[in-house]
Design an enzyme around this catalytic site. Structure first.
Site, mmCIF file in Angstrom:
data_model
loop_
_atom_site.group_PDB
_atom_site.id
_atom_site.type_symbol
_atom_site.label_atom_id
_atom_site.label_comp_id
_atom_site.label_asym_id
_atom_site.label_seq_id
_atom_site.Cartn_x
_atom_site.Cartn_y
_atom_site.Cartn_z
ATOM 1 N N ASP A 79 47.397 -4.646 19.414
ATOM 2 C CA ASP A 79 48.622 -3.991 19.850
ATOM 3 C C ASP A 79 49.570 -3.888 18.662
ATOM 4 O OD1 ASP A 79 49.953 -3.039 22.489
ATOM 5 O OD2 ASP A 79 51.540 -4.079 21.408
ATOM 6 N N GLN A 80 50.522 -2.972 18.789
ATOM 7 C CA GLN A 80 51.485 -2.744 17.715
ATOM 8 C C GLN A 80 52.865 -2.517 18.308
ATOM 9 O OE1 GLN A 80 51.378 0.988 15.290
ATOM 10 N NE2 GLN A 80 50.910 -0.415 13.629
#
Length: 202
Positions: A79-80
Site C-alpha cells: 500500500d502507499q
C-alpha cells in the site's frame, strides 16, 4: 524464465499494474489475487494518523486477507500513502478533485510512504515501509488543465493524481528515494526477504 523457487506460486494481493510489472520484470513468477478489503473503513477504524503506519496496516490487511484463503502460499500485500505535512491524500474521485490535489501539491515537497508485507498461513512474516520525497514544480491553471486533458481517467487511479512512470513525470522538479518506492513496492527489501527464505534462485 523465473527466479522463483517456492513450492507454490507467489501471490500478489494487488490489482496495481505497476506492482505487477515490477515483479514480472524482476523474473518472479506470481499470481495476482486482489484483496477483498474496504481500505477506507480499515483506515478510519484503526485510529492511526501516521501515513507510514497507515500504509503498513493496509499492506498487512491485504496480505492477510488473501493468505487466509491461500494458507499454503506466500502472499505479498502493498500500500502507499501520500502526505503533505499533516494532510493525507486519497485517490481523487474525478477530474475536479484531481485538479484540487495538483493545486495543493504544486511547488512544494510531499512524501510518499510505500509499505510491503509478506504473509503465510495467516501470519505476517515481513514488513517494510520506505519513504520518497517528491517536489512538484510550480503549476499554473493552464498547466494543470493541459496535464488533466492528456492523462485522462488515469488521474483517478493514483493518489496525488499522477503516475511518475507515465505523464506524471512532467510535473516534477526533484525526487528523493528509489523508483520502486515511488511506484508503490519497496522491491529491493522485498527481494532480500525472499532470498533469506531461499525462495529465489539468485
Amino acid at each position: 524464465m523465473t527466479f522463483w523457487r517456492g513450492q507454490f506460486p507467489l501471490i500478489l494481493a494487488s490489482q496495481s499494474r505497476a506492482r505487477q510489472t515490477l515483479l514480472a520484470q524482476a523474473g518472479i513468477e506470481f499470481t495476482a489475487i486482489p484483496a477483498d478489503l474496504d481500505e477506507r473503513m480499515v483506515q478510519e477504524s484503526s485510529g492511526l494518523s501516521s501515513p507510514g503506519d497507515i500504509a503498513a496496516l493496509l499492506a498487512h490487511e491485504k496480505a492477510l486477507s488473501v493468505s487466509r484463503r491461500k494458507p499454503g502460499q506466500f502472499v505479498i500485500g502493498a500500500d502507499q500513502t501520500l502526505a503533505l505535512g499533516l494532510r493525507l491524500f486519497s485517490k481523487p474521485a474525478g477530474r475536479a478533485e484531481a485538479a484540487e490535489q495538483l493545486r495543493a501539491l504544486a511547488g512544494v515537497r510531499h512524501e510518499l510512504y510505500s509499505a510491503v508485507a509478506v504473509a503465510a498461513a495467516g501470519q505476517i512474516l515481513f514488513t517494510h515501509v520506505a519513504t520518497a520525497g517528491m517536489t512538484m514544480r510550480p503549476l499554473g491553471e493552464a498547466d494543470i488543465e493541459a496535464y488533466l486533458d492528456e492523462a485522462g481517467e488515469a488521474v483517478s487511479s493514483s493518489v496525488g493524481a499522477y503516475q511518475l512512470e507515465r505523464l506524471g513525470v512532467h510535473l516534477f522538479d526533484h525526487i528523493e528515494g528509489d523508483f520502486f518506492t515511488i511506484l508503490g513496492l519497496p522491491l529491493l527489501q522485498l527481494l532480500a526477504f525472499l532470498r533469506s527464505r531461499r525462495l529465489l534462485g539468485v
